[in-house]
Motif scaffolding. Structure first.
Motif, PDB file in Angstrom:
ATOM      1  N   PRO A  61       0.810  -1.227   0.000  1.00 48.87           N
ATOM      2  CA  PRO A  61       0.000   0.000   0.000  1.00 48.87           C
ATOM      3  C   PRO A  61       0.844   1.278   0.000  1.00 48.87           C
ATOM      4  N   ASP A  62       1.923   1.308   0.793  1.00 44.11           N
ATOM      5  CA  ASP A  62       2.725   2.525   0.836  1.00 44.11           C
ATOM      6  C   ASP A  62       3.459   2.758  -0.477  1.00 44.11           C
ATOM      7  N   THR A  68      -7.634   8.633   0.078  1.00 44.52           N
ATOM      8  CA  THR A  68      -7.821   7.615   1.117  1.00 44.52           C
ATOM      9  C   THR A  68      -8.810   6.559   0.662  1.00 44.52           C
ATOM     10  N   LEU A 115      -8.024   2.558  -0.044  1.00 46.16           N
ATOM     11  CA  LEU A 115      -8.803   1.497   0.605  1.00 46.16           C
ATOM     12  C   LEU A 115      -9.441   0.556  -0.412  1.00 46.16           C
ATOM     13  N   ASP A 155      -5.612  -5.007   3.498  1.00 47.03           N
ATOM     14  CA  ASP A 155      -4.335  -4.613   4.092  1.00 47.03           C
ATOM     15  C   ASP A 155      -4.436  -3.389   5.006  1.00 47.03           C
ATOM     16  N   LEU A 156      -5.483  -2.601   4.824  1.00 44.65           N
ATOM     17  CA  LEU A 156      -5.608  -1.339   5.550  1.00 44.65           C
ATOM     18  C   LEU A 156      -7.008  -1.181   6.121  1.00 44.65           C
ATOM     19  N   ASP A 157      -7.093  -0.412   7.204  1.00 47.33           N
ATOM     20  CA  ASP A 157      -8.409   0.048   7.650  1.00 47.33           C
ATOM     21  C   ASP A 157      -8.467   1.559   7.442  1.00 47.33           C
ATOM     22  N   ASP A 211      -5.499   3.511   9.089  1.00 46.75           N
ATOM     23  CA  ASP A 211      -4.228   3.311   8.394  1.00 46.75           C
ATOM     24  C   ASP A 211      -4.165   4.147   7.116  1.00 46.75           C
ATOM     25  N   ALA A 212      -5.197   4.027   6.300  1.00 41.33           N
ATOM     26  CA  ALA A 212      -5.208   4.696   5.003  1.00 41.33           C
ATOM     27  C   ALA A 212      -5.221   6.214   5.143  1.00 41.33           C
TER      28      ALA A 212
END
Length: 201
Positions: A86-87, A138, A142, A148-150, A153-154
């Motif tokens: 994700p990053d 964001t 997502l 991978d993210l909530d 996090d995002a």
């Protein structure tokens, strides 16, 4: 038919650019608050109604191509690369947005920053658009990484990268840096923000 549509689009873009150029000239001559929409339209040789077909407010003249640039970032997130974190996806999207080159955008960005220092309405418009861009990026992040993210996090990752690039661009512009140096500073900011999120993860 497509040729007619292309001609209309070119005319629309030319009118929009004429309004931006007229506004920047008038802001420099009379100041932002003292310049009216009617004066901008007159300088660009169009009607006030035409101005509002292109820009909702006087503040929006200074926005430039931010909406088109945001679309580039959203498309990049949607086109997820297999195996990409994700990053890394967020960094890739931000770099594509930073590297988007459009005529006159750099000069407009410098003018926007100068005016924002003394015009609260311009500063508020910049912040509003920045928060909206953060919200949309964001959501895009997502959608591409639902497992991978909530939300936290995002939103935190996007806000960190957006704040870092904004701070880098502002600092570089204030120092009188040219286009390439400003872009390099923004790329460095992406690295710093992403490395920071990895260290904390």
């Amino acid at each position: 038919m497509s040729e007619d549509m292309g001609r209309r689009e070119r005319k629309k873009l030319a009118t929009r650019q004429a309004l931006v150029d007229a506004a920047v000239e008038l802001f420099a001559e009379h100041g932002f608050d003292e310049t009216t929409v009617a004066q901008i339209a007159e300088r660009a040789d169009v009607s006030t109604r035409t101005f509002f077909l292109h820009f909702p407010t006087k503040e929006d003249v200074l926005v430039g191509s931010s909406e088109e640039r945001l679309e580039i970032g959203l498309r990049a997130l949607a086109e997820r690369v297999p195996g990409e974190r994700p990053d890394d996806a967020l960094a890739r999207a931000m770099r594509l947005m930073i590297d988007d080159r459009r005529p006159g955008e750099f000069g407009l960005g410098r003018v926007r920053q100068q005016i924002a220092r003394t015009a609260p309405s311009v500063q508020a418009n910049i912040m509003r658009r920045r928060f909206e861009a953060e919200r949309m990026l964001t959501a895009g992040l997502l959608r591409s990484f639902p497992d991978d993210l909530d939300d936290v996090d995002a939103s935190a990752a996007v806000a960190a990268v957006m704040a870092a690039t904004h701070a880098a661009a502002t600092t570089a512009l204030r120092s009188g840096a040219g286009l390439d140096a400003v872009r390099a500073a923004m790329h460095r900011a992406v690295d710093i923000a992403i490395l920071g999120t990895r260290r904390s993860g």
